[in-house]
Structure formats: structure tokens, C-alpha cells
Write a protein that holds these residues in place. Structure first.
Motif, mmCIF file in Angstrom:
data_model
loop_
_atom_site.group_PDB
_atom_site.id
_atom_site.type_symbol
_atom_site.label_atom_id
_atom_site.label_comp_id
_atom_site.label_asym_id
_atom_site.label_seq_id
_atom_site.Cartn_x
_atom_site.Cartn_y
_atom_site.Cartn_z
ATOM 1 N N ALA A 71 0.833 -1.204 0.000
ATOM 2 C CA ALA A 71 0.000 0.000 0.000
ATOM 3 C C ALA A 71 0.865 1.249 0.000
ATOM 4 O O ALA A 71 1.818 1.364 0.782
ATOM 5 N N SER A 72 0.526 2.201 -0.860
ATOM 6 C CA SER A 72 1.360 3.397 -1.027
ATOM 7 C C SER A 72 1.499 4.200 0.262
ATOM 8 O O SER A 72 2.552 4.805 0.515
ATOM 9 N N TRP A 73 0.449 4.208 1.080
ATOM 10 C CA TRP A 73 0.495 5.030 2.283
ATOM 11 C C TRP A 73 1.428 4.436 3.346
ATOM 12 O O TRP A 73 1.844 5.159 4.257
ATOM 13 N N TYR A 74 1.786 3.160 3.216
ATOM 14 C CA TYR A 74 2.735 2.572 4.163
ATOM 15 C C TYR A 74 4.060 3.333 4.132
ATOM 16 O O TYR A 74 4.555 3.802 5.155
ATOM 17 N N ASP A 75 4.638 3.457 2.951
ATOM 18 C CA ASP A 75 5.960 4.083 2.846
ATOM 19 C C ASP A 75 5.928 5.566 3.170
ATOM 20 O O ASP A 75 6.853 6.098 3.785
ATOM 21 N N SER A 76 4.862 6.252 2.754
ATOM 22 C CA SER A 76 4.790 7.688 3.060
ATOM 23 C C SER A 76 4.647 7.912 4.562
ATOM 24 O O SER A 76 5.214 8.866 5.115
ATOM 25 N N THR A 77 3.916 7.038 5.235
ATOM 26 C CA THR A 77 3.769 7.144 6.690
ATOM 27 C C THR A 77 5.087 6.824 7.387
ATOM 28 O O THR A 77 5.497 7.520 8.326
ATOM 29 N N ILE A 78 5.766 5.777 6.939
ATOM 30 C CA ILE A 78 7.060 5.411 7.516
ATOM 31 C C ILE A 78 8.057 6.553 7.378
ATOM 32 O O ILE A 78 8.726 6.942 8.346
ATOM 33 N N ASP A 79 8.159 7.110 6.177
ATOM 34 C CA ASP A 79 9.117 8.196 5.945
ATOM 35 C C ASP A 79 8.798 9.413 6.807
ATOM 36 O O ASP A 79 9.707 10.063 7.353
ATOM 37 N N ALA A 80 7.509 9.724 6.937
ATOM 38 C CA ALA A 80 7.124 10.883 7.745
ATOM 39 C C ALA A 80 7.455 10.664 9.214
ATOM 40 O O ALA A 80 7.980 11.567 9.893
ATOM 41 N N LEU A 81 7.180 9.473 9.723
ATOM 42 C CA LEU A 81 7.451 9.214 11.138
ATOM 43 C C LEU A 81 8.943 9.114 11.414
ATOM 44 O O LEU A 81 9.411 9.510 12.481
ATOM 45 N N TRP A 82 9.708 8.600 10.464
ATOM 46 C CA TRP A 82 11.158 8.554 10.655
ATOM 47 C C TRP A 82 11.757 9.957 10.717
ATOM 48 O O TRP A 82 12.825 10.152 11.307
ATOM 49 N N GLN A 83 11.094 10.911 10.116
ATOM 50 C CA GLN A 83 11.576 12.295 10.224
ATOM 51 C C GLN A 83 11.387 12.833 11.634
ATOM 52 O O GLN A 83 12.085 13.760 12.051
ATOM 53 N N THR A 84 10.435 12.262 12.363
ATOM 54 C CA THR A 84 10.202 12.704 13.739
ATOM 55 C C THR A 84 10.991 11.879 14.743
ATOM 56 O O THR A 84 11.358 12.373 15.815
ATOM 57 N N ASN A 85 11.251 10.596 14.403
ATOM 58 C CA ASN A 85 11.965 9.709 15.315
ATOM 59 C C ASN A 85 12.486 8.514 14.522
ATOM 60 O O ASN A 85 11.705 7.651 14.114
ATOM 61 N N ASP A 86 13.811 8.461 14.301
ATOM 62 C CA ASP A 86 14.360 7.384 13.470
ATOM 63 C C ASP A 86 14.461 6.057 14.211
ATOM 64 O O ASP A 86 14.924 5.062 13.655
ATOM 65 N N GLN A 87 13.996 6.021 15.464
ATOM 66 C CA GLN A 87 14.000 4.775 16.228
ATOM 67 C C GLN A 87 12.735 3.943 16.011
ATOM 68 O O GLN A 87 12.659 2.805 16.473
ATOM 69 N N TYR A 88 11.766 4.506 15.335
ATOM 70 C CA TYR A 88 10.547 3.747 15.071
ATOM 71 C C TYR A 88 10.873 2.451 14.338
ATOM 72 O O TYR A 88 11.642 2.433 13.376
ATOM 73 N N HIS A 89 10.272 1.357 14.787
ATOM 74 C CA HIS A 89 10.289 0.090 14.064
ATOM 75 C C HIS A 89 8.888 -0.122 13.487
ATOM 76 O O HIS A 89 7.893 0.037 14.208
ATOM 77 N N PHE A 90 8.815 -0.473 12.219
ATOM 78 C CA PHE A 90 7.520 -0.631 11.568
ATOM 79 C C PHE A 90 7.293 -2.080 11.156
ATOM 80 O O PHE A 90 8.223 -2.755 10.690
ATOM 81 N N ILE A 91 6.069 -2.517 11.309
ATOM 82 C CA ILE A 91 5.674 -3.835 10.830
ATOM 83 C C ILE A 91 4.540 -3.647 9.839
ATOM 84 O O ILE A 91 3.436 -3.220 10.207
ATOM 85 N N LYS A 92 4.837 -3.909 8.579
ATOM 86 C CA LYS A 92 3.821 -3.839 7.525
ATOM 87 C C LYS A 92 2.995 -5.124 7.548
ATOM 88 O O LYS A 92 3.536 -6.222 7.387
ATOM 89 N N VAL A 93 1.723 -4.974 7.752
ATOM 90 C CA VAL A 93 0.821 -6.124 7.766
ATOM 91 C C VAL A 93 0.263 -6.337 6.364
ATOM 92 O O VAL A 93 -0.132 -5.381 5.692
ATOM 93 N N ASP A 94 0.236 -7.579 5.934
ATOM 94 C CA ASP A 94 -0.376 -7.943 4.651
ATOM 95 C C ASP A 94 -1.407 -9.039 4.901
ATOM 96 O O ASP A 94 -1.056 -10.183 5.191
#
Length: 307
Positions: A71-94
Motif C-alpha cells: 500500500a502506497s500510504w505505508y511508505d509515506s507514513t514510515i518516511d514521515a514518522l522517521w523524520q520525527t523519530n528514526d527509532q521507530y520500528h515498523f511492521i507492515k501487515v499484509d
């Protein structure tokens, strides 16, 4: 074998769920994304999940109907949150094995998908002492309903709540009119933030969170209605426009928090008459720490970045 019986006003059904590792592998896939790692995202083996530190926020991203783990919004959300905190770990659910079916079938599987996600969250807690207060779920449309069921199941298994759910225009069709316990509701996490952009159409129309935010009234979004008036045959495209605006606004609010201030108010009409008639409380659309409650409203523009 665990048998789930559920009778909804709209769709009575009996759902059988085999809650073991093979079911999770079959129905739901998880990709782990950590900043500055080779390949960015790697698939998780649920039978032996990788080590996750217990002192970083872990975000589950959950897509909606007809979508999948790309989903396109996965990467845009990840990139935006990494700009606020690069310690975020993300789990993409499929969960596309069920989401890419006819809607009536997909919506009947949201609790099954949620249960599998919840079992994985509990496994992380049991294996690596990942605290539930570090868990955030962000779901769009049917994915927001999945997030709610995951939150319910975590509570059922542990008597504890995950920290936060961000529900991006949670799906409305076949959920409107259900009892609260059979859909996303304020009890599914410590904080349930709902952003409504297409309520009454593709999105759920009523309150569903500890805080509900209604950009432009929460039903249709600027620029989308104009497209419909130009060509009535583009109804589905127009609904998609307002529905998807939820995650687009969310991403922009993460990047520009000062531009998306919502104000607590009785309803949209009162807000339009005069913001002075509303309460003094405000909250940022993309605030992932707020504990505010109630209904909040704001106006946005019709094109990116929407302010």
C-alpha cells in the motif's frame, strides 16, 4: 481449533479460525522495517520472530480492502514518522488473502486478521518483553477495523491494552449500526484516535474513538465533491478521493504539525458558524501522544499539502 460465533445485524456468519503459526503464515504476513538496514524491510518468520528492542515504539501498519502490503500510504507514513523519530520500528501487515475478495467477504474476516495480529503482538511481549505501551497500530478503512479487533484480542489474552490506535477513516459499510463491541471502539486501546474523511459513504459516520477528528466535517473533502459534480459517473472515484484523504492528511500533519490544528466543538455546523462558539481545546491531527477526548474539527485545502 477455536470457533468464533458472531451475529451482526448485517451479516450473520460462523467464522472458524485455526489459531496456530501455519494460519498466521497463510493468512497474514509481516514485514519488519528498520531505518538504515539493508533492504529496508524484511519478511518476518512468525515462528521465530527477530529480536525487537523493548525500548522503541513499534508501529503496525494495516491496509484496507483490495490492498496489500505494498500500500502506497505505508511508505509515506514510515518516511514521515522517521523524520520525527528514526527509532521507530515498523511492521507492515499484509492480509491481502482476505482483503482482496468481495467486500462482504473481506469485512467478515477483519476479526480473524485482528486475532492473528494480536497473537503476534503477545508473542513479542512474551519473547522479548516488548511492552504493550510501545505498540501503535495505524489502520486505514477495513484495516482500522482490523486494528480494533487486534486491540480487543490483546486485552482478552492479557487483560492489558496496547498504547494507541490511529484509525484512518475506518470502514463504514456493514459496520454502521453494529454494536460497539463488534467494531472499532474507544476501549480497543488506551487511546483510539479516529480521523473521519468520508463518513456515511466508505467511512464510518459516528464516533468510534476516545478522540474523533473530522476534517472538513468528516464526510466529503475539498476538491473531491467538485469532481463528482463534473461527472456523476465518477461516484466511486470521488468516494475514494475523500476516503484516501484520511491518510494523506495524516502524513502531512506528521510533517507539518503546526498547520493542522483541530478545535474541540459540539459539531461541524457550530464550528462553521463561529469557532468562538467552540471550546478552547485544540489538538494536532497527527499528534501521537495526545490523550484528549471528544470531537474535533478543522478545515483543510483541496490540494497537497492541504494547508
Amino acid at each position: 481449533m477455536k470457533i468464533l460465533f458472531a451475529t451482526y445485524k448485517t451479516v450473520p456468519f460462523v467464522l472458524m479460525v485455526l489459531l496456530n503459526e501455519s494460519t498466521a503464515t497463510y493468512m497474514v504476513h509481516f514485514d519488519l522495517c528498520i531505518k538504515n538496514t539493508t533492504g529496508r524491510c524484511t519478511e518476518i518468520n512468525v515462528e521465530s520472530p527477530p529480536y525487537l528492542p523493548n525500548n522503541v515504539p513499534i508501529v503496525f501498519l494495516i491496509h484496507g480492502w483490495t490492498s496489500d502490503g505494498s500500500a502506497s500510504w505505508y511508505d509515506s507514513t514510515i518516511d514521515a514518522l522517521w523524520q520525527t523519530n528514526d527509532q521507530y520500528h515498523f511492521i507492515k501487515v499484509d492480509w491481502s488473502i482476505r482483503s482482496k475478495t468481495i467486500y462482504i467477504t473481506a469485512q467478515s474476516a477483519v476479526d480473524e486478521a485482528g486475532i492473528i495480529i494480536a497473537n503476534f503482538i503477545v508473542k513479542l511481549n512474551n519473547t522479548y518483553s516488548v511492552p504493550f505501551e510501545n505498540i501503535l497500530e495505524i489502520g486505514f478503512s477495513l484495516g482500522a477495523q482490523v486494528a480494533g479487533f487486534a486491540g480487543k484480542e490483546v486485552q482478552k489474552l492479557t487483560e492489558k491494552k496496547i498504547s494507541r490506535i490511529v484509525a484512518l477513516d475506518p470502514a463504514g459499510p456493514l459496520f454502521d449500526g453494529r454494536p460497539k463491541e463488534e467494531m472499532l471502539n474507544p476501549n480497543d486501546a488506551e487511546n483510539v484516535v479516529v480521523i473521519h474523511t468520508n463518513g456515511g459513504f466508505a467511512g464510518y459516520v459516528d464516533d468510534a474513538g476516545t478522540i474523533d477528528i473530522f476534517p472538513n466535517g468528516g464526510s466529503s473533502q475539498p476538491g473531491c465533491t467538485v469532481a463528482l459534480l463534473r461527472n456523476i459517473l465518477k461516484l466511486s472515484e470521488t468516494i475514494g478521493c475523500s476516503h484516501s484523504r484520511s491518510y494523506k492528511l495524516f502524513v502531512e500533519a506528521l510533517l507539518h504539525p503546526d498547520k493542522f490544528q483541530a478545535k474541540k466543538c459540539y459539531n461541524w455546523i457550530v464550528y462553521l458558524i463561529s469557532e468562538d462558539l467552540c471550546e478552547d481545546e485544540t489538538v494536532t491531527l497527527g499528534d501521537l501522544t495526545t490523550t484528549a477526548t471528544g470531537k474535533y474539527y478543522l478545515k483543510t485545502e483541496d490540494e497537497p499539502p492541504y494547508y
